[in-house]
Design an enzyme around this catalytic site. Structure first.
Site, PDB file in Angstrom:
ATOM      1  N   GLN A  78     -89.168  75.662  22.985  1.00 53.75           N
ATOM      2  CA  GLN A  78     -89.444  76.967  22.793  1.00 53.75           C
ATOM      3  C   GLN A  78     -90.066  77.172  21.589  1.00 53.75           C
ATOM      4  O   GLN A  78     -89.622  77.345  20.198  1.00 53.75           O
ATOM      5  CB  GLN A  78     -87.988  77.846  22.596  1.00 53.75           C
ATOM      6  CG  GLN A  78     -88.225  79.112  22.618  1.00 53.75           C
ATOM      7  CD  GLN A  78     -86.799  79.816  22.734  1.00 53.75           C
ATOM      8  OE1 GLN A  78     -85.631  79.426  22.762  1.00 53.75           O
ATOM      9  NE2 GLN A  78     -86.912  81.192  22.713  1.00 53.75           N
ATOM     10  N   PHE A  79     -91.533  77.534  21.700  1.00 51.56           N
ATOM     11  CA  PHE A  79     -92.603  77.590  20.504  1.00 51.56           C
ATOM     12  C   PHE A  79     -92.207  78.892  19.901  1.00 51.56           C
ATOM     13  O   PHE A  79     -92.423  78.936  18.562  1.00 51.56           O
ATOM     14  CB  PHE A  79     -93.791  77.553  21.087  1.00 51.56           C
ATOM     15  CG  PHE A  79     -94.162  78.876  21.729  1.00 51.56           C
ATOM     16  CD1 PHE A  79     -95.044  79.906  21.311  1.00 51.56           C
ATOM     17  CD2 PHE A  79     -94.207  79.194  23.192  1.00 51.56           C
ATOM     18  CE1 PHE A  79     -95.448  81.065  21.764  1.00 51.56           C
ATOM     19  CE2 PHE A  79     -94.504  80.076  23.846  1.00 51.56           C
ATOM     20  CZ  PHE A  79     -95.083  80.942  23.184  1.00 51.56           C
ATOM     21  N   THR A  80     -91.639  79.891  20.630  1.00 49.00           N
ATOM     22  CA  THR A  80     -91.147  81.166  19.887  1.00 49.00           C
ATOM     23  C   THR A  80     -90.078  81.030  18.562  1.00 49.00           C
ATOM     24  O   THR A  80     -90.017  81.938  17.981  1.00 49.00           O
ATOM     25  CB  THR A  80     -90.687  82.367  20.757  1.00 49.00           C
ATOM     26  OG1 THR A  80     -89.558  81.822  21.548  1.00 49.00           O
ATOM     27  CG2 THR A  80     -91.848  82.438  22.012  1.00 49.00           C
TER      28      THR A  80
END
Length: 150
Positions: A78-80
């Site tokens: 999850q890059f966020t």
């Protein structure tokens, strides 16, 4: 590296409406990778996750690790998690690694975590649009960042 981990009694990830990974009792882990991360971060974080005493013992005290309870793990990239909301109202993801760096690190993380757990873990698919469902147990939700070892 930054993770958000949750104790769950059930979690699953669907991609294109197909179940890609599913667990019962254990941890749902969201993993964010940034360019400054390295293999030492992976080793430290995977060890911390496997030994973190956040499951209840027979007296209802958080005194057992996911390994102690023979729990499972579902890992989701999850890059966020590296979003910056400091300026304006649109998050910036400049800190999140590009796939060329993040994918090999994600794969190394999976391997290291499986070694720590001494069993296979379930995963999502890097970069895919995923639908995650979970039943948070506790609720217990913990954030760990390797840059501050907290």
């Amino acid at each position: 590296m930054r993770v958000v981990l949750q104790c769950v009694s059930h979690a699953e990830v669907r991609i294109d409406n197909n179940v890609n990974g599913k667990i019962e009792n254990g941890l749902l882990i969201f993993l964010g990778i940034e360019d400054g991360d390295n293999e030492e971060d992976i080793k430290w974080l995977c060890g911390k996750i496997a030994r973190l005493r956040i499951f209840n013992d027979k007296n209802g005290v958080m005194n057992l690790s996911v390994k102690d309870v023979d729990g499972d793990i579902l890992l989701i990239s999850q890059f966020t998690l590296h979003a910056s909301t400091k300026k304006g109202n649109r998050p910036s993801y400049i800190k999140a690694s590009k796939p060329e760096f993040a994918i090999p690190m994600y794969n190394k993380f999976i391997t290291q975590l499986e070694n720590e757990m001494e069993k296979k873990i379930e995963t999502g698919e890097f970069g895919a649009m995923m639908n995650i469902s979970l039943v948070n147990n506790g609720p217990v939700t913990i954030i760990i960042d390797t840059k501050i070892k907290e």
